[in-house]
Write an enzyme that holds these catalytic residues in place. Structure first.
Site, PDB file in Angstrom:
ATOM      1  N   CYS A 165       0.833  -1.197   0.000  1.00 27.69           N
ATOM      2  CA  CYS A 165       0.000   0.000   0.000  1.00 27.69           C
ATOM      3  C   CYS A 165       0.877   1.259   0.000  1.00 27.69           C
ATOM      4  O   CYS A 165       1.499   1.567  -0.994  1.00 27.69           O
ATOM      5  CB  CYS A 165      -0.973  -0.053   1.177  1.00 27.69           C
ATOM      6  SG  CYS A 165      -2.360   1.097   1.053  1.00 27.69           S
ATOM      7  N   HIS A 211      -3.284  -5.838   1.235  1.00 26.41           N
ATOM      8  CA  HIS A 211      -2.568  -6.029   2.496  1.00 26.41           C
ATOM      9  C   HIS A 211      -2.516  -7.507   2.881  1.00 26.41           C
ATOM     10  O   HIS A 211      -3.433  -8.006   3.550  1.00 26.41           O
ATOM     11  CB  HIS A 211      -3.273  -5.266   3.616  1.00 26.41           C
ATOM     12  CG  HIS A 211      -3.130  -3.784   3.552  1.00 26.41           C
ATOM     13  ND1 HIS A 211      -2.172  -3.095   4.270  1.00 26.41           N
ATOM     14  CD2 HIS A 211      -3.825  -2.847   2.856  1.00 26.41           C
ATOM     15  CE1 HIS A 211      -2.291  -1.797   4.032  1.00 26.41           C
ATOM     16  NE2 HIS A 211      -3.286  -1.619   3.176  1.00 26.41           N
ATOM     17  N   GLU A 261      -0.668  -8.781   5.180  1.00 28.82           N
ATOM     18  CA  GLU A 261      -0.510  -8.877   6.635  1.00 28.82           C
ATOM     19  C   GLU A 261      -1.849  -8.797   7.362  1.00 28.82           C
ATOM     20  O   GLU A 261      -1.967  -9.245   8.503  1.00 28.82           O
ATOM     21  CB  GLU A 261       0.457  -7.788   7.136  1.00 28.82           C
ATOM     22  CG  GLU A 261      -0.124  -6.408   7.326  1.00 28.82           C
ATOM     23  CD  GLU A 261      -0.370  -5.644   6.028  1.00 28.82           C
ATOM     24  OE1 GLU A 261      -0.894  -4.508   6.107  1.00 28.82           O
ATOM     25  OE2 GLU A 261      -0.051  -6.169   4.941  1.00 28.82           O
TER      26      GLU A 261
END
EC number: 6.3.5.3
Length: 220
Positions: A85, A193, A195
């Protein structure tokens, strides 16, 4: 393996990234924006957020942070670097990746899960994925609309440097691009994302493969 996570003023996904790195089986290392070295990191992640408040444009100021000197040298020597991002935006500003991230089509912040397809499994960050594998990953951005001139887009496609592609484009990105890699394939930028999809307890573990990839992918 030690995986560094860079923390800029305004980063807000660094703790998520550090936690996900640990879940992936690597040793997380926090790197401060003013650090003069990478503390022996074997791979580095630039996390999401709003570095330096996104003043001027996303990533424009972070690109000049002290830690970026050793990071750029590390990347040019073939070290694995992942920008997620805002981290992707920083890598574009640093010219470690081509193109730019513009404001989303529709001029609205996009925050939801999206389906993406793995186009390349020959990078350190996708080595544990299969070509054509489909993943559901969260996105949360206002400037995620990938742009490059026609010649650059053609070169990315011809050289197989589109890493992830949206199945349902959420932001207007050219060629449905969700992630690209450098010529050496060691530097990867993603708008989704991984994560935030690394723990089934929180809804999904589908992003964990990307983070685990670097354990094997460092040998790619």
């Amino acid at each position: 393996m030690r995986v560094g996570v860079v923390v800029f003023p305004g980063s807000n996904c660094d703790r998520d990234a550090l936690h996900a790195v640990e879940r992936a089986g690597a040793e997380p290392v926090e790197l401060w924006h003013a650090d003069a070295d990478l503390k022996g990191s074997d791979a580095v992640i630039l996390p999401g957020g709003f570095s330096y408040g996104d003043y001027l444009r996303p990533g424009a100021i972070a690109r000049f942070a002290r830690v970026m000197g050793p990071l750029e040298a590390f990347a040019r020597e073939g070290g694995p670097v992942l920008g997620v991002c805002n981290g992707f935006q920083v890598l574009c500003e640093a010219h470690l990746l081509p193109g730019a991230l513009l404001q989303n089509r529709g001029l609205r912040f996009v925050c939801r899960r999206v389906r993406v397809r793995v186009e390349r499994a020959d990078t350190p960050w996708t080595a544990a994925c299969a070509p054509g594998e489909e993943l559901t990953l969260p996105v949360a951005h206002n400037e995620g609309n990938y742009f490059a001139d026609p010649a650059t887009l053609a070169r990315l496609e011809e050289e197989g440097r589109v890493v992830l592609r949206y199945l349902e484009n959420p932001n207007g990105s050219a060629n449905d691009i969700a992630g690209v890699c450098s010529e050496g394939r060691n530097v990867v930028g993603l708008m989704p994302h991984p994560e935030r999809a690394s723990d089934p307890l929180l809804g999904s573990g589908e992003g964990l493969g990307i983070l685990r990839s670097v354990l094997a992918g460092a040998k790619v």
